[in-house]
Design an enzyme around this catalytic site. Structure first.
Site, PDB file in Angstrom:
ATOM      1  N   LYS A  18       2.193   1.482  -4.233  1.00  0.00           N
ATOM      2  CA  LYS A  18       1.845   0.251  -5.025  1.00  0.00           C
ATOM      3  C   LYS A  18       0.752   0.147  -6.066  1.00  0.00           C
ATOM      4  CE  LYS A  18       1.483  -2.483  -1.342  1.00  0.00           C
ATOM      5  NZ  LYS A  18       1.736  -1.413  -0.525  1.00  0.00           N
ATOM      6  N   ARG A  93       2.079 -11.029   1.572  1.00  0.00           N
ATOM      7  CA  ARG A  93       2.311 -10.355   2.607  1.00  0.00           C
ATOM      8  C   ARG A  93       3.230 -10.951   3.646  1.00  0.00           C
ATOM      9  NH1 ARG A  93      -0.983  -5.666   1.139  1.00  0.00           N
ATOM     10  NH2 ARG A  93      -1.711  -4.593   3.177  1.00  0.00           N
ATOM     11  N   ARG A 132      -4.249  10.010   2.013  1.00  0.00           N
ATOM     12  CA  ARG A 132      -4.735   9.201   0.973  1.00  0.00           C
ATOM     13  C   ARG A 132      -6.344   9.502   0.908  1.00  0.00           C
ATOM     14  NH1 ARG A 132      -2.848   3.192   0.023  1.00  0.00           N
ATOM     15  NH2 ARG A 132      -3.633   3.009   2.386  1.00  0.00           N
ATOM     16  N   ARG A 164      -9.990   5.889   3.603  1.00  0.00           N
ATOM     17  CA  ARG A 164     -10.005   4.651   4.059  1.00  0.00           C
ATOM     18  C   ARG A 164     -10.172   4.714   5.741  1.00  0.00           C
ATOM     19  NH1 ARG A 164      -5.783   0.866   1.059  1.00  0.00           N
ATOM     20  NH2 ARG A 164      -5.631   0.080   3.024  1.00  0.00           N
ATOM     21  N   ARG A 176       0.320  -1.372  10.674  1.00  0.00           N
ATOM     22  CA  ARG A 176       0.370  -1.805   9.565  1.00  0.00           C
ATOM     23  C   ARG A 176       1.847  -1.624   9.097  1.00  0.00           C
ATOM     24  NH1 ARG A 176      -3.709   2.100   7.026  1.00  0.00           N
ATOM     25  NH2 ARG A 176      -2.988   1.275   4.832  1.00  0.00           N
TER      26      ARG A 176
END
Ligand code: ADP
Ligand code: AMP
Length: 229
Positions: A18, A93, A132, A164, A176
């Site tokens: 995204k 969400r 990531r 992160r 998640r």
């Protein structure tokens, strides 16, 4: 080509791309990229009172409560210049967020133009999240090489690159992903019922996914948007 006032949502599971796609599209169509995750991380970094309220949710991979999230997003959208379009990344969400957002837009005589949902199978997502890397300053997203090596500084702003916190623990990642699988279907059904949902296969290379999204935009907004592929 610019897209005055276009109001788009890019949704999909964590790691589906995204952020990567929203940044590329926002630059191309002259819209503002608004990531609720980036906004929350900004508040955490800046140690604002909102940052204090949300840090435990973020660390555990839980969703921030709807009332806090919706209020923050409303403030952000109201701060934009009148004709500025935007691409929402990571919002809504929950179905409640989607319905509250519809009401907010209706109250302002406005409506959503399009929702893009990027589909990537769950088995590919954990690996993407583990690899990531993000810029601590401008939030630009990178993928690290196998073995976890990555550059030290951002090519965009020179900020420090880092993992992160919520991408560093497989349990948090799993939590998640499960949240998305549990909560996304009613949101998808909601936008499908409004006739504004387009699903995109997000498993190909970044550039192919970008092209697929641009094709949808070009055919939906004929006469307003055109792209050179
Ligand atoms: P999201 O915003 O949906 O959580 P990101 O855009 O941050 O996802 O992408 C998650 C990770 O996957 C990043 O490391 C990014 O570089 C990588 N990525 C994004 N799109 C693709 C793709 N099409 N193929 C492979 N890796 C991708
Ligand atoms: P993201 O950057 O989109 O992966 O989001 C990171 C974290 O921010 C999520 O795990 C949540 O804790 C929080 N968050 C982001 N967007 C929302 C939202 N729309 N509703 C609730 N929590 C959110």
């Amino acid at each position: 080509m610019t897209a005055d006032g276009l109001q788009l949502i890019v949704m999909g599971p964590p790691g589906s791309g995204k952020g990567t796609q929203s940044v590329a599209l926002a630059t191309d169509i002259g819209a503002m990229h608004i990531s609720t995750g980036d906004l929350f991380r900004y508040h955490e970094r800046s140690a604002t009172s909102l940052g204090d309220q949300i840090q435990d949710f973020m660390k555990k991979g839980d969703l921030v409560p709807d009332d806090i999230t919706i209020a923050m997003l409303k403030d952000k959208i109201e701060s934009l210049p009148d004709s500025m379009g935007y691409i929402l990344d990571g919002f809504p969400r929950t179905l409640n967020q989607a319905i509250s957002f519809d009401k907010m837009l209706t109250a302002g005589n406005s409506k959503l133009d399009l929702v893009i949902c990027i589909d990537v199978p769950e088995r590919q997502l954990e690996n993407r999240l583990l690899r990531r890397i993000v810029c601590a300053e401008c939030s630009l997203v990178y993928g690290s090489h196998v073995g976890g090596e990555y550059d030290e500084y951002c090519k965009n702003c020179g900020g420090k690159l880092q993992k992160r916190v919520d991408d560093s623990d497989k349990e948090v990642i799993g939590h998640r992903l499960k949240k998305y699988m549990d909560l996304s279907l009613p949101i998808i059904d909601h936008y499908q019922a409004h006739g504004i949902l387009h699903r995109i296969d997000g498993t190909g290379p970044v550039i192919e996914v970008t092209t697929a999204i641009k094709r949808v935009l070009a055919s939906t907004f004929k006469g307003t948007l055109s792209f050179n592929y």
